[in-house]
Design a protein around this motif. Structure first.
Motif, PDB file in Angstrom:
ATOM      1  N   ARG A   9     -17.653  -3.287  77.527  1.00 35.25           N
ATOM      2  CA  ARG A   9     -16.796  -3.461  76.197  1.00 35.25           C
ATOM      3  C   ARG A   9     -17.552  -3.990  75.045  1.00 35.25           C
ATOM      4  NH1 ARG A   9     -13.714  -7.375  74.379  1.00 35.25           N
ATOM      5  NH2 ARG A   9     -11.913  -6.782  72.751  1.00 35.25           N
ATOM      6  N   GLY A  10     -18.215  -5.181  75.465  1.00 37.59           N
ATOM      7  CA  GLY A  10     -18.921  -5.681  74.520  1.00 37.59           C
ATOM      8  C   GLY A  10     -19.934  -4.833  73.904  1.00 37.59           C
ATOM      9  N   LEU A  11     -20.867  -4.217  74.678  1.00 41.79           N
ATOM     10  CA  LEU A  11     -22.052  -3.148  74.299  1.00 41.79           C
ATOM     11  C   LEU A  11     -21.307  -2.045  73.657  1.00 41.79           C
ATOM     12  CD1 LEU A  11     -23.600  -2.768  77.721  1.00 41.79           C
ATOM     13  CD2 LEU A  11     -24.870  -3.978  75.808  1.00 41.79           C
ATOM     14  N   ILE A  12     -20.105  -1.793  73.648  1.00 42.75           N
ATOM     15  CA  ILE A  12     -19.637  -0.910  72.867  1.00 42.75           C
ATOM     16  C   ILE A  12     -19.197  -1.211  71.453  1.00 42.75           C
ATOM     17  CG2 ILE A  12     -17.735   0.744  72.642  1.00 42.75           C
ATOM     18  CD1 ILE A  12     -17.955   1.332  75.429  1.00 42.75           C
ATOM     19  N   VAL A  13     -18.250  -2.550  71.524  1.00 48.31           N
ATOM     20  CA  VAL A  13     -17.747  -3.048  70.478  1.00 48.31           C
ATOM     21  C   VAL A  13     -18.641  -3.305  69.553  1.00 48.31           C
ATOM     22  CG1 VAL A  13     -16.147  -4.914  69.444  1.00 48.31           C
ATOM     23  CG2 VAL A  13     -15.713  -3.293  71.473  1.00 48.31           C
ATOM     24  N   LEU A  14     -19.707  -4.246  69.776  1.00 53.00           N
ATOM     25  CA  LEU A  14     -20.820  -4.636  69.359  1.00 53.00           C
ATOM     26  C   LEU A  14     -22.018  -3.683  68.728  1.00 53.00           C
ATOM     27  CD1 LEU A  14     -21.102  -7.975  71.142  1.00 53.00           C
ATOM     28  CD2 LEU A  14     -19.810  -7.821  69.213  1.00 53.00           C
ATOM     29  N   GLY A  15     -21.750  -2.378  69.110  1.00 48.49           N
ATOM     30  CA  GLY A  15     -22.698  -1.446  68.374  1.00 48.49           C
ATOM     31  C   GLY A  15     -23.964  -1.108  69.311  1.00 48.49           C
ATOM     32  N   THR A  16     -23.928  -1.552  70.260  1.00 48.37           N
ATOM     33  CA  THR A  16     -25.096  -1.307  71.328  1.00 48.37           C
ATOM     34  C   THR A  16     -24.923   0.175  71.620  1.00 48.37           C
ATOM     35  OG1 THR A  16     -25.491  -3.827  72.221  1.00 48.37           O
ATOM     36  CG2 THR A  16     -26.703  -1.889  73.272  1.00 48.37           C
ATOM     37  N   TYR A  17     -23.951   0.568  71.886  1.00 42.14           N
ATOM     38  CA  TYR A  17     -23.671   1.863  72.208  1.00 42.14           C
ATOM     39  C   TYR A  17     -22.749   2.451  71.349  1.00 42.14           C
ATOM     40  CZ  TYR A  17     -25.531   1.067  77.137  1.00 42.14           C
ATOM     41  OH  TYR A  17     -26.252   0.848  77.868  1.00 42.14           O
ATOM     42  N   PRO A  18     -22.882   2.869  70.209  1.00 47.19           N
ATOM     43  CA  PRO A  18     -21.939   3.426  68.912  1.00 47.19           C
ATOM     44  C   PRO A  18     -21.326   4.465  69.397  1.00 47.19           C
ATOM     45  CG  PRO A  18     -24.229   4.145  68.599  1.00 47.19           C
ATOM     46  CD  PRO A  18     -24.422   3.346  69.936  1.00 47.19           C
ATOM     47  N   ALA A  19     -20.289   5.140  68.315  1.00 42.71           N
ATOM     48  CA  ALA A  19     -19.689   6.117  68.604  1.00 42.71           C
ATOM     49  C   ALA A  19     -20.378   7.262  68.678  1.00 42.71           C
ATOM     50  CB  ALA A  19     -18.529   6.260  67.528  1.00 42.71           C
ATOM     51  N   GLY A  20     -20.124   8.010  69.721  1.00 42.70           N
ATOM     52  CA  GLY A  20     -20.827   9.347  69.820  1.00 42.70           C
ATOM     53  C   GLY A  20     -21.730   9.302  71.056  1.00 42.70           C
ATOM     54  N   ARG A  21     -22.313   7.999  71.252  1.00 48.02           N
ATOM     55  CA  ARG A  21     -23.254   7.840  72.431  1.00 48.02           C
ATOM     56  C   ARG A  21     -22.911   8.223  73.498  1.00 48.02           C
ATOM     57  NH1 ARG A  21     -27.174   5.763  75.773  1.00 48.02           N
ATOM     58  NH2 ARG A  21     -28.292   4.262  75.096  1.00 48.02           N
ATOM     59  N   ALA A  22     -23.551   8.933  74.433  1.00 53.17           N
ATOM     60  CA  ALA A  22     -23.508   9.217  75.858  1.00 53.17           C
ATOM     61  C   ALA A  22     -23.968   8.072  76.418  1.00 53.17           C
ATOM     62  CB  ALA A  22     -24.071  10.331  76.237  1.00 53.17           C
ATOM     63  N   VAL A  23     -23.203   7.838  77.678  1.00 55.11           N
ATOM     64  CA  VAL A  23     -23.828   6.530  78.508  1.00 55.11           C
ATOM     65  C   VAL A  23     -23.600   7.121  79.909  1.00 55.11           C
ATOM     66  CG1 VAL A  23     -23.433   4.060  79.073  1.00 55.11           C
ATOM     67  CG2 VAL A  23     -22.918   5.152  76.670  1.00 55.11           C
ATOM     68  N   THR A  24     -24.596   6.801  80.725  1.00 56.84           N
ATOM     69  CA  THR A  24     -24.427   7.153  82.167  1.00 56.84           C
ATOM     70  C   THR A  24     -23.931   5.922  83.225  1.00 56.84           C
ATOM     71  OG1 THR A  24     -26.599   6.826  82.571  1.00 56.84           O
ATOM     72  CG2 THR A  24     -25.972   9.157  81.898  1.00 56.84           C
ATOM     73  N   TRP A 151      -8.005  -2.824  67.327  1.00 60.98           N
ATOM     74  CA  TRP A 151      -9.119  -3.447  66.622  1.00 60.98           C
ATOM     75  C   TRP A 151     -10.616  -2.796  67.262  1.00 60.98           C
ATOM     76  CZ3 TRP A 151     -10.663  -6.039  62.381  1.00 60.98           C
ATOM     77  CH2 TRP A 151      -9.767  -6.488  61.479  1.00 60.98           C
ATOM     78  N   ASP A 152     -10.686  -2.676  68.493  1.00 59.97           N
ATOM     79  CA  ASP A 152     -11.703  -2.211  69.277  1.00 59.97           C
ATOM     80  C   ASP A 152     -12.107  -0.839  68.685  1.00 59.97           C
ATOM     81  OD1 ASP A 152     -12.167  -4.472  70.591  1.00 59.97           O
ATOM     82  OD2 ASP A 152     -11.527  -3.895  72.569  1.00 59.97           O
ATOM     83  N   ARG A 153     -11.009  -0.182  68.729  1.00 59.64           N
ATOM     84  CA  ARG A 153     -11.005   1.579  68.322  1.00 59.64           C
ATOM     85  C   ARG A 153     -11.475   1.602  66.803  1.00 59.64           C
ATOM     86  NH1 ARG A 153      -6.506   5.075  70.851  1.00 59.64           N
ATOM     87  NH2 ARG A 153      -8.095   6.695  70.469  1.00 59.64           N
ATOM     88  N   ILE A 154     -10.967   1.023  66.088  1.00 56.86           N
ATOM     89  CA  ILE A 154     -11.133   0.958  64.693  1.00 56.86           C
ATOM     90  C   ILE A 154     -12.595   0.326  64.510  1.00 56.86           C
ATOM     91  CG2 ILE A 154     -10.579  -0.032  62.282  1.00 56.86           C
ATOM     92  CD1 ILE A 154      -7.666  -0.087  63.362  1.00 56.86           C
ATOM     93  N   VAL A 155     -12.992  -0.575  64.718  1.00 55.41           N
ATOM     94  CA  VAL A 155     -14.291  -1.188  64.744  1.00 55.41           C
ATOM     95  C   VAL A 155     -15.435  -0.208  64.969  1.00 55.41           C
ATOM     96  CG1 VAL A 155     -15.948  -2.900  65.383  1.00 55.41           C
ATOM     97  CG2 VAL A 155     -13.619  -3.437  64.608  1.00 55.41           C
TER      98      VAL A 155
END
Length: 210
Positions: A9-24, A151-155
């Motif tokens: 969750r932190g990797l996503i919310v803090l931007g390491t994995y941004p919106a649209g990013r594919a993650v395996t 907030w997570d989804r909006i950020v």
């Protein structure tokens, strides 16, 4: 110690994995040094949170479309009105400690300083902390939990549109008026101010995208 869910969750919310990013799953296993089972469980929870969606290989970080983002803001406005009202009601009843209100004032000031300094990411983080503190003062766990997910989804969905806000001073004024309404124990005013603050933020974001 953080759980795998909290780490991802932190990797996503803090931007390491941004919106649209594919993650395996394998990528996360390698990054976090864990097996597939906890990663798979974490991704299932994050899917229920609305942060990821299944992809052919793994998941993709969700980016809300304009309608979904507007819907999220409208729900956030209702919930923030509720938490502000409850916090002010508790203050009127003498349930809040002076330290609680002092911390709220400090968080408002920190959010303003971070935004004015040009550190927009830190500004968002401090702003979220301010609103999160109000939710905690409301003492309504379901509302606070729902707000966290929103907030997570909006950020995640608005990170790429971050720009120096044209209404920095207005945001600070809105925060301070909200703090005053809560500190004075004025539930109706606090609710109205919180709702309008979120709706104004939504309108500013929509205007910036045009």
């Amino acid at each position: 110690m953080k759980t795998v869910y909290e780490d991802v969750r932190g990797l996503i919310v803090l931007g390491t994995y941004p919106a649209g990013r594919a993650v395996t799953e394998q990528e996360l296993c390698d990054r976090l040094g864990v097996s597939r089972t906890p990663v798979r469980e974490a991704l299932r929870r994050l899917e229920s949170d609305g942060l990821v969606e299944p992809a052919r290989r793994g998941v993709t970080v969700v980016e809300l479309d304009p309608k979904a983002l507007q819907d999220a803001y409208l729900v956030r406005a209702a919930l923030e009105a509720l938490t502000a009202e409850l916090a002010a009601t508790r203050q009127f009843s003498g349930e809040l400690a002076p330290a609680d209100l002092a911390r709220l004032k400090d968080l408002a000031a920190e959010a303003d300083r971070a935004t004015r300094s040009g550190d927009l990411t830190e500004g968002v983080r401090r702003n979220r902390a301010f609103h999160g503190h109000i939710a905690r003062l409301a003492d309504n766990p379901p509302a606070a939990e729902a707000l966290e997910r929103l907030w997570d989804r909006i950020v995640v969905s608005t990170r790429t549109s971050l720009a120096a806000p044209a209404r920095t001073g207005q945001v600070d004024d809105e925060h301070r008026r909200l703090v005053a309404a809560i500190a004075d124990g004025r539930p109706e005013d606090a609710a109205a101010l919180a709702r309008q603050h979120v709706l104004t933020t939504m309108s500013a974001l929509e205007g910036a995208g045009k």
